[in-house]
Design a protein around this motif. Structure first.
Motif: not given
Length: 609
Positions: A466-470, A498-499, A529-531
């Motif tokens: 999810t981090m790679a995508v977002f 947001i992050g 969202s962290d990404a």
């Protein structure tokens, strides 16, 4: 100015015409009809007798009512031809240029395409390029007009007009060869890989370096299980081995930034990849020699990986314009996330088939392949790269000039800027929550959600995905906002908010959910969202001081690594005294502090020259 003409016919329709090859005049009606299939080249009344214009052996030129006319009278050859320079006759008598006068009795309706460029590959009109080395005092300055008339039927004849001052004497070697675009022998276009922007080559290579970085880092978390069983290590010893990586990693964060800003990102990043790849390959040998040797090798590996982020930040600050900065950095950092996924996925397979040493040999050897490509294709800046085009270099620089590498670091100036401290504090707050989730997530899944170890390992991959995508989604959003006129300062504040607030929200919800599925969903959304931070604080180093981007990232990432070390240890202490709710509450509190500090003190403007 070089000028050529191409006559291309798709369907030849010959119409009988009562034109006489011997007549020296024609009626106005016939002149008007002849203009349907012609290309008109109109000169001013001050045409010089030295004026030159292109013809070929299949053109008939005439002078009618002050206009020079070139019209097609035969099937054009598919091969290239050069412009033959002839002087026009400034009288009313047509000038016959065809040897076969019988061809004049037939008119060919064809499409006439004119090229006013030294590049014949593209069809249609083009603005003329600079004529380097030519005397352009008398060169025709054309006006470009749309087709003024189209013929009916299957075959189309278009008229184009060009007006301007007459062309001066042009050397014959400046003539342009124009061919049939449908003939591969006549026109050769560059291969697609030659048209690939050089700056994107740098981004892709940095992406793969970060992919290898995390592959080599996470393989120990899998291999440590059979290694501890073989060598009889206690849990305390395992923890010591895992932490030894950060000894070297902390040491070279700032040093890596200084080296990159002085010697260039290519040299430092290449050194880092070679260094940690060698340390990875030596790990099995060190483990068999004894624990002290293993600790030293792991620390050496941290030294190599510690320079990766500052060096990458430095080289991208030279290669990537601000309009592409967010998505380029997001792509590179997504390589780190995908490296964790790849390492966690392939390490168990290699260990089960070939034993635990194969993980270190296999992953470490990939660094040699990357280093070879890096040496061949990478340069520290566009000015050092002979393959980069002038157009791309102008796009990268955006009107500014490339400055020389720094010879000294103005520490007092850097540490006096509130925006720099906003980076340091925000990086600490961000990494506290990130390292807690990534380090303690398997334990949370096992102890709280009651997943077995296999399920916990598989679910640990989900946040990285999810981090790679977002991260890439956030990068495209940020660059789109910049392209639409939103200030860089506002874009960085929006993305970092947001992050921060996204993980704070989902960690708060995590303590309220009662089902494992919802808990996993909250974890994934928190990391997704962290990404967005990749387009916030992680892009801000290049905004405020591109010349010192390596040093700035080294400073802030040192604080981030310390947050990971202290946060991981503090979480263990909190769990002995309290619960997981307390762990999440501390992380949420730091996310809120980071949000306030970032929105008050950060900026997207350049403050360090």
């Amino acid at each position: 100015m070089a000028m050529g003409a191409v006559l291309s016919s798709s369907r030849a329709a010959f119409l009988a015409s009562p034109l006489s090859s011997s007549s020296s005049s024609s009626s106005p009606g016939k002149q008007q009809q002849q203009q349907h299939d012609t290309m008109m080249i109109k000169y001013s009344s001050t045409s010089s007798p030295h004026t030159r214009w292109p013809v070929c052996s299949q053109l008939v030129a005439g002078h009618t009512n002050g206009r020079h006319v070139a019209r097609s009278t035969g099937k054009p050859t598919p091969h290239q031809f050069s412009a033959q320079i002839q002087q026009p006759q400034l009288n009313s008598t047509p000038m016959r240029l065809c040897n076969n006068a019988g061809l004049v009795k037939r008119r060919l309706l064809s499409r006439v395409e004119c090229f006013l460029s030294s590049d014949p590959v593209t069809s249609g009109w083009q603005k003329p390029k600079n004529l380097t080395g030519l005397d352009t005092a008398g060169v025709l300055q054309p006006e470009y007009r749309a087709p003024v008339r189209k013929q009916r039927g299957d075959c189309r004849a278009e008229q184009y007009e060009m007006t301007g001052a007459p062309m001066g004497d042009v050397p014959a070697e400046a003539a342009v060869l124009v061919g049939d675009a449908n003939n591969p022998e006549a026109v050769s276009s560059p291969a697609w890989w030659q048209q690939f922007p050089k700056r994107m080559t740098i981004v892709v290579l940095c992406f793969f370096s970060f992919l290898l970085c995390n592959m080599d880092r996470v393989n120990m978390s899998i291999a440590i299980l059979p290694m501890s069983a073989e060598f009889g290590w206690s849990p305390a010893t395992v923890g010591l081995i895992q932490s030894s990586f950060f000894w070297g990693y902390l040491l070279t964060q700032i040093l890596g930034g200084i080296w990159a800003d002085r010697f260039g990102g290519k040299v430092v990043l290449g050194f880092g990849v070679v260094w940690w790849s060698i340390a990875t390959i030596l790990t099995p040998f060190a483990a068999k020699l004894g624990l002290p040797f293993l600790l030293v090798v792991r620390a050496f590996m941290g030294i190599g990986e510690g320079v990766a982020m500052p060096a990458m930040n430095n080289i991208l600050s030279k290669w990537i314009p601000v309009s592409e900065r967010s998505r380029s950095l997001a792509l590179v950092y997504s390589g780190m996330y995908l490296g964790s996924v790849t390492g966690l996925a392939f390490s168990p397979f290699l260990i089960s088939k070939f034993g635990w040493p194969s993980v270190f040999y296999g992953f470490g050897s990939l660094g040699s392949i990357w280093f070879t490509l890096w040496q061949l294709k990478a340069r520290s800046s566009p000015n050092e790269d002979p393959e980069v085009t002038e157009d791309e270099k102008r796009h990268i620089l955006g009107g500014s000039t490339m400055k020389e590498p720094v010879s000294s670091i103005p520490w007092k100036l850097i540490l006096s800027k509130p925006a720099v401290w906003a980076l340091i504090v925000s990086h600490f707050c961000h990494n506290w929550g990130t390292f807690i989730l990534l380090t303690w997530m398997p334990t949370y899944y096992n102890q709280v959600l009651k997943f077995n170890l296999t399920e916990s390992g598989l679910l640990c991959v989900l946040p990285w995905l999810t981090m790679a995508v977002f991260a890439n989604v956030g990068g495209w959003i940020a660059d789109t906002l910049v392209a639409r006129g939103v200030s860089i300062t506002n874009v960085r504040k929006i993305m970092q908010s947001i992050g921060f607030l996204g993980p704070a929200l989902f960690l708060t919800l995590l303590s309220k959910v009662r089902t494992p599925a919802m808990a996993v969903l909250c974890m994934a959304c928190s990391q997704g969202s962290d990404a967005f931070s990749q387009s916030g604080l992680y892009s801000n180093h290049q905004d405020i001081g591109p010349r010192y981007a390596g040093v700035l990232l080294g400073l802030s990432n040192t604080a981030g690594v310390l947050a990971g070390v202290f946060g991981t240890a503090a979480t263990g202490y909190i769990l002995q005294k309290g619960s997981w709710d307390s762990v999440f509450q501390v992380a949420v509190l730091l996310y809120i502090v980071g949000t306030v500090v970032w929105n008050v003190f950060s900026t997207g403007e350049r403050i360090l020259e």
